[in-house]
Write a protein that holds these residues in place. Sequence first.
Motif, short mmCIF file in Angstrom:
data_model
loop_
_atom_site.label_atom_id
_atom_site.label_comp_id
_atom_site.label_asym_id
_atom_site.label_seq_id
_atom_site.Cartn_x
_atom_site.Cartn_y
_atom_site.Cartn_z
N ALA A 19 -3.99 1.18 -2.86
CA ALA A 19 -4.47 -0.01 -2.14
C ALA A 19 -3.75 -1.29 -2.58
O ALA A 19 -4.13 -2.39 -2.18
N GLY B 185 -10.75 5.82 1.37
CA GLY B 185 -10.39 4.71 0.49
C GLY B 185 -11.58 4.07 -0.20
O GLY B 185 -12.64 4.67 -0.35
N VAL C 153 0.85 -1.20 0.00
CA VAL C 153 0.00 0.00 0.00
C VAL C 153 0.88 1.25 0.00
O VAL C 153 2.04 1.20 0.38
N LEU D 13 -8.49 1.96 3.67
CA LEU D 13 -8.00 2.15 2.30
C LEU D 13 -8.37 0.97 1.40
O LEU D 13 -8.88 1.17 0.29
N ILE D 14 -8.16 -0.25 1.88
CA ILE D 14 -8.42 -1.41 1.00
C ILE D 14 -9.90 -1.79 0.99
O ILE D 14 -10.32 -2.59 0.17
N THR E 74 -5.02 1.40 6.85
CA THR E 74 -4.86 0.40 5.78
C THR E 74 -6.19 -0.30 5.49
O THR E 74 -6.59 -0.46 4.34
#
Length: 438
Positions: free
Chosen positions: A29, A335, A10, A395-396, A392
């Motif tokens: 991502a 994200g 990432v 974001l994903i 994270t």
Amino acid sequence: MRLSRYFLPVMKESPADAQIVSHKLMLRAGLVRQTAAGIYAWLPLGNRVLQRIAQIVREEQDRAGAIELLMPTLQSADLWRQSGRYDAYGPEMLRITDRHEREMLYGPTNEEMITSIFRDAARSYRDLPRTLYHIQWKFRDEVRPRFGVMRGREFLMKDAYSFDLDEAGARHSYNRMFVSYLNTFARMGLRAIPMQADTGPIGGDLSHEFIVLAPTGESDVFYHSNWERPAELSSVDFDDVDGLQTIVDTYTADYAATDEKRDEAREAEAGAELRQSRGVEVGHIFYFGTKYSASMGLKIQASDGSDVIPHMGSYGIGVSRMMGAIIEASHDDRGIIWPDSVAPFAVGLINMRADDAACSAAADALYKQLQDAGVEVLYDDRDERGGAKFATMDLIGLPWQIIIGPKGLEKGVVELKRRATGDRVELSPDEAVAKVKG
Ligand code: P5A
């Protein structure tokens, strides 16, 4: 999957070369990396989404009665000389010469190849109607590849081809795909608007583009506000000729047109309900009669013994482009927000304190429990700060997050968060598993 053993590169910052939000997020991502202009490697997370999109497309093609096969990416120039398109296609075609100086090409589409395969195998009216499809990589040497996978040079397409004895049959095959496309996009959480379209190098006079509204799309579109309702699945019987026609008529009743096909009278009729936007073309269907069957010598013996030239159509979905379109339609400033149907994992499990033995033991146990329940889970077991793990996961964009921390554990609860709404609830681990499973 344990994140500590996964491959998920990432990025914190938006890459400078990406202009639109889906391209930025796909890079950030860790879904794709560009390897040459308009050519992408699909990293593990991106590959999972690509497979899921392809699987939905496949299931809906099968439901509509289409039959899957797989044709090669490389084709011979001679095949394309038979239809006359080898010279007509122009510089978008990547032409290759093999060691024997034979002219080859990387297929931009497969009308010629499927027509030749069908021609060499089909004999009588009993072999028709048939619709054949594959999901295969294409190459088009676009002048300006841009917006990441939206306009790539190498891209994944689902392309289907129908063979019918006459025009009425071909229109029914066309309608099947029309309705199948509405269902396919609805399953991915997208409202795709069918719009009358130009046929370009594919040919024919009947054609619809399926367009997902997005401010960053490449097409200018005009439509009636009625299109702003959510998409729904239809449970039509694909053999019901009249039923299908009714659905197609209903869906084309409200005005919607691309720039090239605007209709002043219908826009005046829509009045204050006329909307203008931009959109992404995620699918395109064509009826082109006997263009390829006639030029390539495909003939079938009818029931009365006479020869007939089958009527054909072709039907494309931009499988890799879909990923960009879905992200354009479903993200926020933190994200991606994956619809459940295409998410790479259903759940992100966050261990807030990988340095705490009790917390890690509880997280390990819940990881196992989720796997045993058949839930696809990405487990952030890394020794990192909680804040970085949250960033994270957001974001994903996995649909659910389960957060395990020492404070909750004292009370016997974990936190369950829905990515789309940000709603958080405290639940027992068993309740959390049941909830994400349902
Ligand atoms: C229909 C299937 C055809 O090629 N022959 C076989 C017909 N149609 S099409 O409109 O040209 O392409 C079908 C869909 O493919 C996607 N697409 C692309 N995706 C990413 N990058 C590209 N450069 C690209 N070109 C086309 C689109 O979704 C299009 O609707």
